[in-house]
Design a protein around this motif. Structure first.
Motif, PDB file in Angstrom:
ATOM      1  N   SER A   1     -10.838   2.521  16.761  1.00  0.00           N
ATOM      2  CA  SER A   1     -11.181   1.281  16.066  1.00  0.00           C
ATOM      3  C   SER A   1     -10.674   0.024  16.754  1.00  0.00           C
ATOM      4  N   LEU A   2      -9.677   0.144  17.647  1.00  0.00           N
ATOM      5  CA  LEU A   2      -9.164  -1.023  18.353  1.00  0.00           C
ATOM      6  C   LEU A   2      -9.849  -1.150  19.717  1.00  0.00           C
ATOM      7  N   LYS A   3     -10.311  -2.359  20.038  1.00  0.00           N
ATOM      8  CA  LYS A   3     -11.005  -2.606  21.303  1.00  0.00           C
ATOM      9  C   LYS A   3     -10.520  -3.922  21.899  1.00  0.00           C
ATOM     10  N   VAL A   4     -10.426  -3.965  23.202  1.00  0.00           N
ATOM     11  CA  VAL A   4     -10.115  -5.216  23.887  1.00  0.00           C
ATOM     12  C   VAL A   4     -11.205  -6.231  23.582  1.00  0.00           C
ATOM     13  N   GLY A   5     -10.804  -7.442  23.213  1.00  0.00           N
ATOM     14  CA  GLY A   5     -11.748  -8.508  22.904  1.00  0.00           C
ATOM     15  C   GLY A   5     -12.080  -8.655  21.433  1.00  0.00           C
ATOM     16  N   MET A   6     -11.687  -7.666  20.619  1.00  0.00           N
ATOM     17  CA  MET A   6     -12.023  -7.771  19.196  1.00  0.00           C
ATOM     18  C   MET A   6     -11.078  -8.741  18.486  1.00  0.00           C
ATOM     19  N   PRO A   7     -11.596  -9.494  17.503  1.00  0.00           N
ATOM     20  CA  PRO A   7     -10.755 -10.407  16.739  1.00  0.00           C
ATOM     21  C   PRO A   7     -10.028  -9.670  15.614  1.00  0.00           C
ATOM     22  N   VAL A   8      -8.807 -10.062  15.344  1.00  0.00           N
ATOM     23  CA  VAL A   8      -8.041  -9.551  14.209  1.00  0.00           C
ATOM     24  C   VAL A   8      -7.327 -10.735  13.569  1.00  0.00           C
TER      25      VAL A   8
ATOM     26  N   PHE B   1       2.073  -9.327  10.835  1.00  0.00           N
ATOM     27  CA  PHE B   1       1.228  -8.133  10.963  1.00  0.00           C
ATOM     28  C   PHE B   1      -0.201  -8.512  11.307  1.00  0.00           C
ATOM     29  N   LEU B   2      -0.817  -7.662  12.109  1.00  0.00           N
ATOM     30  CA  LEU B   2      -2.216  -7.807  12.467  1.00  0.00           C
ATOM     31  C   LEU B   2      -3.068  -6.952  11.545  1.00  0.00           C
ATOM     32  N   PHE B   3      -4.191  -7.506  11.100  1.00  0.00           N
ATOM     33  CA  PHE B   3      -5.076  -6.792  10.188  1.00  0.00           C
ATOM     34  C   PHE B   3      -6.504  -6.807  10.725  1.00  0.00           C
ATOM     35  N   ASP B   4      -7.146  -5.658  10.622  1.00  0.00           N
ATOM     36  CA  ASP B   4      -8.575  -5.533  10.840  1.00  0.00           C
ATOM     37  C   ASP B   4      -9.183  -5.407   9.454  1.00  0.00           C
ATOM     38  N   GLY B   5      -9.648  -6.514   8.898  1.00  0.00           N
ATOM     39  CA  GLY B   5     -10.011  -6.529   7.484  1.00  0.00           C
ATOM     40  C   GLY B   5      -8.753  -6.404   6.652  1.00  0.00           C
ATOM     41  N   ASP B   6      -8.687  -5.361   5.809  1.00  0.00           N
ATOM     42  CA  ASP B   6      -7.490  -5.113   5.004  1.00  0.00           C
ATOM     43  C   ASP B   6      -6.587  -4.049   5.629  1.00  0.00           C
ATOM     44  N   LYS B   7      -6.977  -3.527   6.776  1.00  0.00           N
ATOM     45  CA  LYS B   7      -6.224  -2.432   7.407  1.00  0.00           C
ATOM     46  C   LYS B   7      -5.173  -2.978   8.362  1.00  0.00           C
ATOM     47  N   PRO B   8      -3.878  -2.678   8.136  1.00  0.00           N
ATOM     48  CA  PRO B   8      -2.847  -3.122   9.077  1.00  0.00           C
ATOM     49  C   PRO B   8      -2.953  -2.345  10.377  1.00  0.00           C
ATOM     50  N   VAL B   9      -2.954  -3.066  11.523  1.00  0.00           N
ATOM     51  CA  VAL B   9      -3.132  -2.384  12.807  1.00  0.00           C
ATOM     52  C   VAL B   9      -1.988  -2.645  13.779  1.00  0.00           C
TER      53      VAL B   9
ATOM     54  N   PRO C   1       0.812  -1.220   0.000  1.00  0.00           N
ATOM     55  CA  PRO C   1       0.000   0.000   0.000  1.00  0.00           C
ATOM     56  C   PRO C   1       0.843   1.268   0.000  1.00  0.00           C
ATOM     57  N   GLU C   2       0.182   2.368  -0.326  1.00  0.00           N
ATOM     58  CA  GLU C   2       0.825   3.681  -0.286  1.00  0.00           C
ATOM     59  C   GLU C   2       0.978   4.138   1.166  1.00  0.00           C
ATOM     60  N   TRP C   3       2.100   4.783   1.435  1.00  0.00           N
ATOM     61  CA  TRP C   3       2.364   5.344   2.765  1.00  0.00           C
ATOM     62  C   TRP C   3       1.223   6.238   3.225  1.00  0.00           C
ATOM     63  N   SER C   4       0.691   7.048   2.320  1.00  0.00           N
ATOM     64  CA  SER C   4      -0.364   7.999   2.691  1.00  0.00           C
ATOM     65  C   SER C   4      -1.635   7.301   3.162  1.00  0.00           C
ATOM     66  N   GLY C   5      -1.806   6.024   2.816  1.00  0.00           N
ATOM     67  CA  GLY C   5      -3.017   5.316   3.193  1.00  0.00           C
ATOM     68  C   GLY C   5      -2.905   4.509   4.474  1.00  0.00           C
ATOM     69  N   LEU C   6      -1.732   4.479   5.103  1.00  0.00           N
ATOM     70  CA  LEU C   6      -1.564   3.725   6.342  1.00  0.00           C
ATOM     71  C   LEU C   6      -2.231   4.462   7.510  1.00  0.00           C
ATOM     72  N   PRO C   7      -2.799   3.738   8.458  1.00  0.00           N
ATOM     73  CA  PRO C   7      -3.585   4.385   9.536  1.00  0.00           C
ATOM     74  C   PRO C   7      -2.744   5.254  10.455  1.00  0.00           C
ATOM     75  N   ARG C   8      -3.239   6.454  10.701  1.00  0.00           N
ATOM     76  CA  ARG C   8      -2.573   7.412  11.595  1.00  0.00           C
ATOM     77  C   ARG C   8      -3.164   7.408  12.998  1.00  0.00           C
ATOM     78  N   ARG C   9      -4.380   6.915  13.138  1.00  0.00           N
ATOM     79  CA  ARG C   9      -5.030   6.933  14.449  1.00  0.00           C
ATOM     80  C   ARG C   9      -5.947   5.721  14.573  1.00  0.00           C
ATOM     81  N   LEU C  10      -5.714   4.884  15.589  1.00  0.00           N
ATOM     82  CA  LEU C  10      -6.483   3.656  15.757  1.00  0.00           C
ATOM     83  C   LEU C  10      -7.247   3.605  17.067  1.00  0.00           C
ATOM     84  N   SER C  11      -7.202   4.683  17.830  1.00  0.00           N
ATOM     85  CA  SER C  11      -7.810   4.667  19.160  1.00  0.00           C
ATOM     86  C   SER C  11      -9.298   4.341  19.124  1.00  0.00           C
TER      87      SER C  11
END
Length: 338
Positions: A88-95, A140-148, A76-86
């Motif tokens: 979208s990430l939750k304790v107990g969620m599957p990745v 790497f951990l992914f939430d769907g296609d998003k690297p987290v 992926p492009e650098w510009s598309g990598l996540p800058r803030r995950l607070s």
């Protein structure tokens, strides 16, 4: 995902303005900073990495510049990598955890057990096998296609820690130029910051070209662009945001163009160009009809090497707008047109 070395771990490729980079845990390359082997799962494409950034604290994080056929599919492009995950990430969620093996990329379902501002603790989900060891570093951990996140440490087969992707992006953004400009060579032990050495490998012979004008005089004791083209020294010139370096060139003999290579040798006294804007012109009269070249940056180790579909060109304009680290003056050692 790519295989690092002999399969000791994984890496994650991303691209930015024509350059290919890999994110990996520092412990996978250890004291080695150049020639780090990278392989696509299945071995179809290979390459090497040169480490440009290593976290100065205990964060197990490095970034390398990638060369070789593996760059044909650089993620992926650098510009598309996540800058803030607070949010979208939750304790107990599957990745999904993906790790590169020699033959293929494995996927495992894991669950987030603990979250901090920097790290994620994970464990196998449900009936998944507890095998978070032996080559899990760099997975790497992914939430769907998003690297987290990137796995840096497996405490045991059922527990591992990952560095959050927004923390990775925040740390790496200085060298990628999104935060305050700093000097990537402030630490002289960093690779690519040493004085001397050979020029990077790229085209060294090409068409006969002439420089007709340049916007900034070279610093005292260095060559002007005409002398630089004759191999009589590097062109080193001051660069500011309001005063870019602009070179006008002509192709007097053969007006077909398919490749431009610009080289800059890392030096203590001058900076490697970064932002480069090129336009071509098929006319040679008073009226200009510029056609833009693809928008690529020079790599941090001093190579700008761009191929295009063959076009007719009489004039060529090269504009340097920035350097890696934001320093001045900027240095050009050669320009080759094919």
């Amino acid at each position: 995902m790519v295989v690092i070395g002999d399969g000791s771990g994984s890496g994650f490729l991303f691209q930015s303005k024509g350059n290919c980079f890999v994110v990996l845990p520092t412990h996978l390359h250890g004291i080695r900073f150049e020639g780090i082997q990278i392989t696509e799962p299945g071995g179809n494409r290979i390459g090497t990495a040169k480490i440009l950034y290593k976290a100065s604290d205990n964060a197990d994080l490095s970034v390398g510049l990638v060369r070789g056929s593996i760059t044909a599919d650089c993620g992926p492009e650098w510009s598309g990598l996540p800058r803030r995950l607070s949010q979208s990430l939750k304790v107990g969620m599957p990745v999904t955890m993906r790790r590169a093996r020699q033959a293929s990329t494995e996927g495992r379902q894991v669950v987030i057990r603990t979250l901090t501002f920097q790290q994620i603790e994970i464990a196998p989900e449900g009936n998944e096998e507890a095998d978070l060891f032996g080559g899990t570093s760099g997975a790497f951990l992914f939430d769907g296609d998003k690297p987290v996140g990137m796995v840096t440490d497996a405490a045991n087969a059922g527990q591992a820690w990952a560095l959050r992707m927004d923390e990775i992006v925040n740390r790496v953004s200085r060298i990628m130029g999104e935060m305050q400009e700093g000097d990537p060579c402030a630490d002289p032990t960093m690779p690519g910051c040493e004085s001397g050495g050979a020029l990077p490998e790229a085209a060294t012979e090409g068409k006969a070209i002439e420089v007709t004008s340049w916007s900034v005089h070279p610093v005292e004791g260095t060559a002007d662009p005409t002398q630089m083209l004759l191999g009589q020294g590097a062109y080193v010139a001051p660069l500011t945001a309001s005063t870019p370096i602009v070179l006008e060139l002509t192709l007097p003999e053969d007006d077909r163009l398919r490749r431009i290579t610009i080289l800059s040798k890392p030096d203590d006294a001058a900076s490697v160009p970064r932002g480069i804007e090129i336009s071509t012109d098929a006319t040679d009269g008073a009226v200009r009809r510029p056609s833009p070249f693809p928008s690529y940056e020079m790599s941090p180790d001093g190579i700008y090497d761009v191929k295009v579909q063959e076009r007719f060109v009489k004039r060529l304009t090269i504009k340097i707008t920035s350097t890696w680290g934001g320093g001045s003056p900027a240095r050009i050692d050669s320009i080759v047109v094919e």
